[in-house]
Design an enzyme around this catalytic site. Sequence first.
Site, PDB file in Angstrom:
ATOM      1  N   ASP A  62      46.344  33.422  61.889  1.00  0.00           N
ATOM      2  CA  ASP A  62      46.184  32.902  63.251  1.00  0.00           C
ATOM      3  C   ASP A  62      47.299  33.363  64.185  1.00  0.00           C
ATOM      4  OD1 ASP A  62      43.935  31.354  62.288  1.00  0.00           O
ATOM      5  OD2 ASP A  62      45.433  30.054  61.366  1.00  0.00           O
ATOM      6  N   LYS A 115      45.853  38.327  65.969  1.00  0.00           N
ATOM      7  CA  LYS A 115      45.515  39.716  65.619  1.00  0.00           C
ATOM      8  C   LYS A 115      44.358  40.231  66.485  1.00  0.00           C
ATOM      9  CE  LYS A 115      45.104  38.369  61.338  1.00  0.00           C
ATOM     10  NZ  LYS A 115      45.794  37.067  61.344  1.00  0.00           N
ATOM     11  N   GLY A 127      38.936  34.129  62.082  1.00  0.00           N
ATOM     12  CA  GLY A 127      38.419  33.863  63.421  1.00  0.00           C
ATOM     13  C   GLY A 127      39.343  34.557  64.410  1.00  0.00           C
ATOM     14  N   HIS A 128      38.916  35.699  64.913  1.00  0.00           N
ATOM     15  CA  HIS A 128      39.776  36.461  65.822  1.00  0.00           C
ATOM     16  C   HIS A 128      39.309  36.239  67.262  1.00  0.00           C
ATOM     17  CE1 HIS A 128      41.304  39.438  62.533  1.00  0.00           C
ATOM     18  NE2 HIS A 128      41.517  38.174  62.265  1.00  0.00           N
ATOM     19  N   GLN A 166      43.313  37.395  57.956  1.00  0.00           N
ATOM     20  CA  GLN A 166      44.307  36.551  57.271  1.00  0.00           C
ATOM     21  C   GLN A 166      45.716  37.135  57.485  1.00  0.00           C
ATOM     22  OE1 GLN A 166      41.196  37.146  55.195  1.00  0.00           O
ATOM     23  NE2 GLN A 166      40.612  35.490  56.501  1.00  0.00           N
TER      24      GLN A 166
HETATM   25  P1  IMP Z   1      39.981  30.934  51.813  1.00  0.00           P
HETATM   26  O1  IMP Z   1      40.358  32.274  52.359  1.00  0.00           O
HETATM   27  O2  IMP Z   1      38.875  30.271  52.589  1.00  0.00           O
HETATM   28  O3  IMP Z   1      39.741  30.956  50.350  1.00  0.00           O
HETATM   29  O4  IMP Z   1      41.252  29.958  52.008  1.00  0.00           O
HETATM   30  C1  IMP Z   1      42.466  30.139  51.291  1.00  0.00           C
HETATM   31  C2  IMP Z   1      43.670  29.795  52.168  1.00  0.00           C
HETATM   32  O5  IMP Z   1      43.799  30.775  53.191  1.00  0.00           O
HETATM   33  C3  IMP Z   1      43.568  28.433  52.878  1.00  0.00           C
HETATM   34  O6  IMP Z   1      44.869  27.876  52.992  1.00  0.00           O
HETATM   35  C4  IMP Z   1      43.057  28.805  54.241  1.00  0.00           C
HETATM   36  O7  IMP Z   1      43.394  27.851  55.238  1.00  0.00           O
HETATM   37  C5  IMP Z   1      43.774  30.123  54.469  1.00  0.00           C
HETATM   38  N1  IMP Z   1      43.067  31.008  55.380  1.00  0.00           N
HETATM   39  C6  IMP Z   1      41.986  31.777  55.124  1.00  0.00           C
HETATM   40  N2  IMP Z   1      41.625  32.473  56.200  1.00  0.00           N
HETATM   41  C7  IMP Z   1      42.502  32.154  57.163  1.00  0.00           C
HETATM   42  C8  IMP Z   1      42.675  32.598  58.513  1.00  0.00           C
HETATM   43  O8  IMP Z   1      41.943  33.440  59.031  1.00  0.00           O
HETATM   44  N3  IMP Z   1      43.706  32.016  59.191  1.00  0.00           N
HETATM   45  C9  IMP Z   1      44.561  31.124  58.622  1.00  0.00           C
HETATM   46  N4  IMP Z   1      44.451  30.695  57.370  1.00  0.00           N
HETATM   47  C10 IMP Z   1      43.437  31.221  56.646  1.00  0.00           C
END
Ligand code: IMP
Length: 429
Positions: A13, A16, A40-41, A223
């Site tokens: 977040d 990007k 979510g960009h 991420q």
């Molecule tokens: P997953 O990617 O849904 O398996 O989540 C694993 C971890 O990564 C969790 O702590 C999520 O909150 C975090 N996470 C996954 N995608 C994002 C993102 O785009 N932004 C921030 N945190 C993320």
Amino acid sequence: MGVTIIIGGQWGDEGKGKVTDALAARAHMVVRPNGSTNAGHTVQTPAGIYKFHLVPSGVLYPGCDCVIGAGVAIPPADLLDEIEDLTGRGIDMSSLYISDRANIIMPFHPLQDQLEETQRGSNNIGTTLRGNGPAYADKAGRRGIRMADLLDERALVERLNLIIPEKNVLLTSLYNQPPLDISELLEQFTAYGEKLAPRVVSSEMMVQDAIDAGKSVIIEGAQAAMLDIDYGTYPYVTSTSPTAAGACQGAGIGPTQVSNVVSVYKAYTTRVGGGPYPTELDEETGDLLRRRGAEFGTTTGRPRRTGWFDGVAARYTARLNGVTHVAITKLDILDPLPEIQVCVGYELDGQVVHSPHAIAETYGRVKPLFETLPGWQEDTSQLTSYDQLPTNARRYIDRLEEIIGAPVVMIGLGPSREQLLWRREVDFA
Ligand code: IMP
């Protein structure tokens, strides 16, 4: 001309999408290498706010080829919805391409994600529940279904017949869920395949052809490096490698083809979900950052945890990713603060350490060692050039640059396109 990778240098977040949008204005191609709808960009333009989940942020520029690479996991229904939504908003989607090798998020993956999180109880990761972890686990377990399979009924039947009986054992005996029906899945996913077929390509060849033709390519990582499956705060991480190396893999390029690695950092930090977070603020200042920074998940709406800038984590990710340039976003959120803290080391069991510990529980015990910098207490959101920033804001940026160890070239002062200032103009095209 060349390849520029954009990554997140913290826990996600960081903005990007906004940085990609700025660079995409002069790029020929934008590639998404990893992640899925967990990302979510957000891009804010005069025409409105766009929140991209699977579609590369470059799609707002006509003529820019947008590629969903092999490293992305795709839930086809969500992708079709995103395409339809953007088309409905007048965006030309004819230049969106999808890798034939991208794995598919099947309907049982979000279900499995939810069931696994429930089983973890108080140790849950706080995933986005979109099925990413189970889908990437199936990919590594050679149980994945890929985009190319949706376009070839014989291949899809074969894959489903191999995979679903095993899934059904898991779902019925371990999770007490009803079994899946192969013929229903076949019908549903063949239909998705038909709709997406015109966009499905050998994307790594497309990227290589663009590079050979001297075009400029942006790789938009999702991420962030502190959520990396190897170097992040395991097991509180995502299931891919959101690093520069992971971006190469997901896009189908080699490290020697990369010209720049831009890491995006917020001027403070946020984190969604569980896991260690040494600089976390859980009092008034933390609330202020959350409120001023609108720190609620783009994908899940969850309130984000907030904290001071963590210089140890920032330098760690800058080194591991060979970062060549830095963008600092949301500097304006710090405007009202009289003082700002920056973490420059950790204390662990009486010793000073300068890297994150491999065990999450131990990393969770470190005490951040802060340096205090004076705030500027002026509204910066309307400034139009770097020189107009208050002296203390520029000092803060200078200090972050020293700590990170790579040049800060862009500063974000608000959500809209024009609120991104160049500190040093760089031609990434
Ligand atoms: P997953 O990617 O849904 O398996 O989540 C694993 C971890 O990564 C969790 O702590 C999520 O909150 C975090 N996470 C996954 N995608 C994002 C993102 O785009 N932004 C921030 N945190 C993320």
